[in-house]
Write a protein that holds these residues in place. Structure first.
Motif, mmCIF file in Angstrom:
data_model
loop_
_atom_site.group_PDB
_atom_site.id
_atom_site.type_symbol
_atom_site.label_atom_id
_atom_site.label_comp_id
_atom_site.label_asym_id
_atom_site.label_seq_id
_atom_site.Cartn_x
_atom_site.Cartn_y
_atom_site.Cartn_z
ATOM 1 N N ARG A 158 -41.038 -13.357 13.289
ATOM 2 C CA ARG A 158 -39.896 -14.272 13.346
ATOM 3 C C ARG A 158 -38.589 -13.556 13.011
ATOM 4 O O ARG A 158 -37.567 -13.752 13.698
ATOM 5 C CB ARG A 158 -40.119 -15.440 12.386
ATOM 6 C CG ARG A 158 -41.237 -16.381 12.827
ATOM 7 C CD ARG A 158 -41.339 -17.583 11.907
ATOM 8 N NE ARG A 158 -42.392 -18.503 12.344
ATOM 9 C CZ ARG A 158 -42.694 -19.637 11.721
ATOM 10 N NH1 ARG A 158 -42.006 -20.002 10.641
ATOM 11 N NH2 ARG A 158 -43.656 -20.399 12.181
ATOM 12 N N LEU A 168 -37.608 -11.332 15.962
ATOM 13 C CA LEU A 168 -37.037 -12.066 17.091
ATOM 14 C C LEU A 168 -35.612 -12.523 16.782
ATOM 15 O O LEU A 168 -34.741 -12.533 17.676
ATOM 16 C CB LEU A 168 -37.920 -13.259 17.422
ATOM 17 C CG LEU A 168 -39.315 -12.917 17.978
ATOM 18 C CD1 LEU A 168 -40.127 -14.188 18.207
ATOM 19 C CD2 LEU A 168 -39.206 -12.113 19.268
ATOM 20 N N ALA A 169 -35.352 -12.915 15.537
ATOM 21 C CA ALA A 169 -33.986 -13.290 15.165
ATOM 22 C C ALA A 169 -33.039 -12.099 15.290
ATOM 23 O O ALA A 169 -31.905 -12.222 15.775
ATOM 24 C CB ALA A 169 -33.966 -13.844 13.742
#
Length: 431
Positions: free
Chosen positions: A143, A146-147
């Protein structure tokens, strides 16, 4: 004739159920797990080398473009200095596949921050985002990675729009996110596939260790059964004969001293033979009668003579019919001799027979050994039921030896009609 059954802890296991591996039965040596780890490590090193080379190549190209396109720009010293700082921070950045740690994450954040400042000062540095994509994906949790990719992509789009001189171009807005999404999806998918493969290999290694432990256990049980049969067919039977002879000598010690002395001398002869058997058992050699190149026929004749001498009233003959078409394997000869020893021991102790005959018959493709006596006989079906407290191995041991050689052992008997034990062992055909 008595038939005794092995106890539960000496239960039979398939012959040759386990064999020792390099470090024990099935002990895992260099296997697929180690090879996979080495291949994965080599692939990671190659990927890191390519990413490093691409980053520094893009960094040098972006700096060269800025210097060529913007000579005398007041931001030039800052751009050159920040480029050097970015190169240094990238070299000190997190190692590939390293577990995220505060210091490493701080270095990654510093790399991204310096790159963002450079993009603001010189939009051409936006191309350096591609190696940073993969650095983030390989370093951060999914996560967070991806950010980071989304933020870097936004800066790339802004830089492309700033460099564009022809007005708004939808391709410059849509292409970078699409490329970033494809790269991130492929990379995440590859990571998940690699993780699943690592789990499968871990499961395989655990299974191999379990199988190795099982094979060691089965091998231990098989060896214990083999040793128990060897002890029963040699030492135990010899001690039983000695006990009978010494008891007989004790009964006639005063009334018939010559007979008593004969019994004692026979018991001493049995003890000497048992000592030789014990020494060969310790060294895992062939039976004493087969030592020094002795043939099975000679060993059976010696066994018959010794059995007649030990029993005192039992006449034992040995008959050999035919000639072997192929050399007889030592393992086969040893097993047949042990079967004959066990059968004759049962004849002496339980049959009450006056005569017994050993018949060895060569039939070309198989070898048959018959042990017949004229004793009291017994009910074969009833004898196959394990008796509580039964000692020794008896017929089960003979059957196990025959099965280990791919043969069969049959027993024909009835009360008052004597007994015939027959072992049939297949032989290899001559080539």
């Amino acid at each position: 004739m008595r038939q005794a059954t092995p106890s539960a802890r000496e239960a039979a296991v398939p012959a040759g159920a386990a064999s020792e591996g390099p470090d024990g039965p099935g002990a895992p040596g260099p296997g697929p797990g180690r090879g996979h780890e080495e291949a994965a490590g080599s692939g990671e090193r190659l990927l890191a080398l390519v990413m490093h080379a691409a980053f520094f190549l893009l960094l040098a190209a972006s700096l060269s473009r800025f210097l060529v396109r913007h000579p005398g720009n007041p931001h030039t010293p800052w751009v050159i200095g920040l480029s050097a700082v970015l190169a240094l921070l990238y070299l000190l950045g997190p190692a590939p596949l390293a577990r995220p740690a505060p210091r490493r994450l701080a270095r990654l954040g510093a790399v991204v921050a310096v790159w963002m400042v450079l993009v603001v000062l010189a939009p051409s540095f936006a191309w350096c985002a591609v190696p940073l994509f993969f650095t983030g994906l390989r370093t951060l949790p999914p996560r967070a990675a991806l950010a980071l990719v989304a933020m870097l992509t936004a800066f790339v789009v802004a830089a492309q729009l700033k460099l564009s001189k022809g007005g708004f171009d939808p391709n410059l807005v849509l292409a970078p996110p699409a490329v970033a999404a494809i790269a991130a999806a492929v990379f995440v998918h590859m990571q998940r596939q690699a993780e699943r493969q690592r789990q499968l290999i871990d499961d395989l290694l655990r299974t191999r260790r379990h199988l190795a432990a099982t094979e060691r256990r089965e091998g231990t049980l098989a060896e214990r059964q083999r040793l128990s049969m060897e002890i029963h067919d040699t030492l135990a039977q010899g001690l039983s004969s000695q006990q009978m002879l010494l008891q007989a000598a004790d009964r006639v010690w005063t009334a018939e001293p010559d007979t008593a002395h004969h019994h004692v001398r026979t018991a001493a002869s049995i003890a000497a033979h048992n000592l030789a058997e014990a020494r060969r058992l310790v060294h895992d050699l062939a039976p004493a009668d087969l030592a020094d190149g002795g043939s099975l026929e000679q060993a059976l004749r010696a066994l018959a003579a010794r059995a007649a001498q030990e029993s005192g009233g039992l006449a034992v003959r040995c008959i050999v019919e035919g000639t072997p078409a192929v050399p007889l394997p030592g393992r086969t000869a040893s097993a047949l001799l042990r079967i004959a020893q066990g059968a004759l021991a049962n004849v002496r102790e339980h049959a009450g027979a006056g005569a017994a005959t050993l018949t060895l018959t060569f039939l070309g493709d198989q070898l048959v050994l018959d042990i017949a006596d004229d004793g009291r006989g017994f009910d074969v079906p009833a004898a196959t039921v394990p008796a509580r407290g039964a000692r020794g191995h008896g017929l089960p041991a003979m059957q196990a030896r025959a099965r280990q050689l791919g043969g069969t052992l049959t027993v024909e008997s009835a009360p008052g009609e004597g007994t015939v034990v027959s072992a049939a062992i297949p032989l290899e055909s001559p080539s």
